[in-house]
Design a protein around this motif. Sequence first.
Motif, PDB file in Angstrom:
ATOM      1  N   ARG A  96       0.830  -1.220   0.000  1.00 34.45           N
ATOM      2  CA  ARG A  96       0.000   0.000   0.000  1.00 34.45           C
ATOM      3  C   ARG A  96       0.866   1.274   0.000  1.00 34.45           C
ATOM      4  O   ARG A  96       0.877   2.026   0.988  1.00 34.45           O
ATOM      5  N   PHE A  98       0.396   4.000  -1.384  1.00 35.31           N
ATOM      6  CA  PHE A  98      -0.439   5.221  -1.302  1.00 35.31           C
ATOM      7  C   PHE A  98      -0.891   5.514   0.134  1.00 35.31           C
ATOM      8  O   PHE A  98      -1.383   6.595   0.416  1.00 35.31           O
ATOM      9  N   ASP A  99      -0.781   4.533   1.052  1.00 30.76           N
ATOM     10  CA  ASP A  99      -1.134   4.744   2.463  1.00 30.76           C
ATOM     11  C   ASP A  99       0.090   5.070   3.315  1.00 30.76           C
ATOM     12  O   ASP A  99      -0.036   5.299   4.516  1.00 30.76           O
ATOM     13  N   ARG A 100       1.257   5.061   2.694  1.00 33.30           N
ATOM     14  CA  ARG A 100       2.480   5.280   3.447  1.00 33.30           C
ATOM     15  C   ARG A 100       2.595   6.772   3.789  1.00 33.30           C
ATOM     16  O   ARG A 100       2.290   7.623   2.942  1.00 33.30           O
ATOM     17  N   LEU A 101       3.019   7.070   5.007  1.00 23.73           N
ATOM     18  CA  LEU A 101       3.102   8.474   5.422  1.00 23.73           C
ATOM     19  C   LEU A 101       4.465   9.093   5.125  1.00 23.73           C
ATOM     20  O   LEU A 101       4.553  10.252   4.777  1.00 23.73           O
ATOM     21  N   LYS A 102       5.506   8.259   5.265  1.00 20.74           N
ATOM     22  CA  LYS A 102       6.860   8.809   5.124  1.00 20.74           C
ATOM     23  C   LYS A 102       7.546   8.216   3.903  1.00 20.74           C
ATOM     24  O   LYS A 102       7.204   7.102   3.480  1.00 20.74           O
TER      25      LYS A 102
ATOM     26  N   SER B   5       4.360   3.680   9.866  1.00 19.53           N
ATOM     27  CA  SER B   5       4.612   4.465   8.664  1.00 19.53           C
ATOM     28  C   SER B   5       3.371   4.585   7.797  1.00 19.53           C
ATOM     29  O   SER B   5       3.391   5.239   6.778  1.00 19.53           O
ATOM     30  N   TYR B   6       2.313   3.886   8.186  1.00 21.30           N
ATOM     31  CA  TYR B   6       1.137   3.829   7.329  1.00 21.30           C
ATOM     32  C   TYR B   6      -0.043   4.546   7.958  1.00 21.30           C
ATOM     33  O   TYR B   6      -0.172   4.616   9.168  1.00 21.30           O
ATOM     34  N   SER B   7      -0.911   5.058   7.120  1.00 21.68           N
ATOM     35  CA  SER B   7      -2.100   5.749   7.590  1.00 21.68           C
ATOM     36  C   SER B   7      -3.326   4.912   7.284  1.00 21.68           C
ATOM     37  O   SER B   7      -3.499   4.450   6.163  1.00 21.68           O
TER      38      SER B   7
END
Lengths: 173, 321
Positions: A96, A98-102, B5-7
């Motif tokens: 995923r 596209f869901d990764r924040l960093k 690290s994931y949302s």
Amino acid sequence: MSFLGSSSGLRQGQFIQALLAGVLLTLLGTLNVNLLDFNVSLSWLPLLAIALWPHGAPPVRSVIAILLLGLAQDWLSMGVPGQWGLAYLLCILFFRPFDRLKPLSFMHALRLWIGALIISASVLTFSGRIIYDDWPYWAALLQPALLATLAFPLIWILRNRMQSWFSRREEAL
Amino acid sequence: MPRTSYSRADTEHNGLVYWVLLVGLIICITLMATQGREARMRQSIQAQSDEIISPLTSLVSKPIRGLENFFYTLSDRQRAFEENKALRAELQRLREEQANFAVIENKMQRYEQILGARPESDIPLRKVAARAVNDLKGPFVRALLLDAGRESGINVGHAVMTPDGLVGHIILAGSNSSRVLRLDDLNSRIPVMSERSEAVAVLAGDNSDFPKLLFIDVGMDWQVGDLIMTSGDDGRLPRGLVVGHVVETSNGELRAKLAGLQTPVDWVWVALFAPIETPVAVDMPLIEIEEGDIPPVETSQTVDGTGPATAETPPAEGVNP
């Protein structure tokens, strides 16, 4: 640097960078190298582009591009259409991006790459078993994977350079 | 991977993504289910993609081939002296054999004249040179991509050779590119024979470097080291093309060491051989024959030799049938 709140231009840049890397590595993946009595295929190189897909790239377009890259690799490598496509999409489903924040760190990227290797090897092995009614030739499956793993640091550096270039270009604009 | 690290909250724009992913997965599985191993070889789209990829691959592979040639030149120079000595000895031996062959050929021609046999060889004389721009060695597929196609006279079924031996046969022919199924591919099956004993078998690729020899009867005389040649029994490949040598695995299985695939395949030639066509059933009208139309059948001479006996003639008495 987080891309979730970044401009659409930068996201577009990330997408183009990833797509370019995917296309180039897919083309390279059709080749094989004969060195010192070893004949090794480069067919696993495109998987690097998928495992390192940037989190800033527009998600829907990314999924469509990845599907097309997988199908292209199947056609170019004369495999059964859908095998690489399925492996790529499962990698994206598990990772995923596209869901990764960093952005990825090197170690995180390496873990993703190992995960991508396991997913793809499993998909190719079991789908091949069903289609061809035979197990794969393990050397031909594992040697290119090993070669791609050796190429991983180089691809990682090139990817970061390309991303920096796109970022600087976007800031300049 | 670290889940921090994931949302998970940011699913607003990702709902559509999962739908697209699902559709993509369904497309891939459908393609795999419908475009199986045989179907891929008949696809015109495969030939079209080969047409596009052939010049691209040729271009991209140039630096890689240059690097390979550099390494080969280095290793060749290292063993040049030994090779030179061996080649001189071989040349001497071949000159003697050539003289013998000339005598045998002359003898053969005379026999052929006496027997009225078809004088030409099965091995085709017309060949087209082509470059293998891509040599695929995947876990399930082993194929070559050639930069010549139908415009050069190449067609499906033609044998592809290197100077050392058979490599495979054409399975897809585009206008300027063609795809070769290598002998070690999982789908490759060709009838072969031993040059020494003329025992026959089927050479079956299994994606390993040493294809299997199948359907060997117990009484057949196959030995390790035998030269394997095409038998031509299928009518698709000419008889007498060199394939390789018989080797034995640790579990006693006989396999083939392919002569044409021991070194990287670069330049090849395609033998333009016309396969034997499958006979076509002809619709012929049935001829009605009346009883009076059948002439008496001659069976044998009469005992006293005065003339031919007919089927209606009763056998002479005292004569064994």
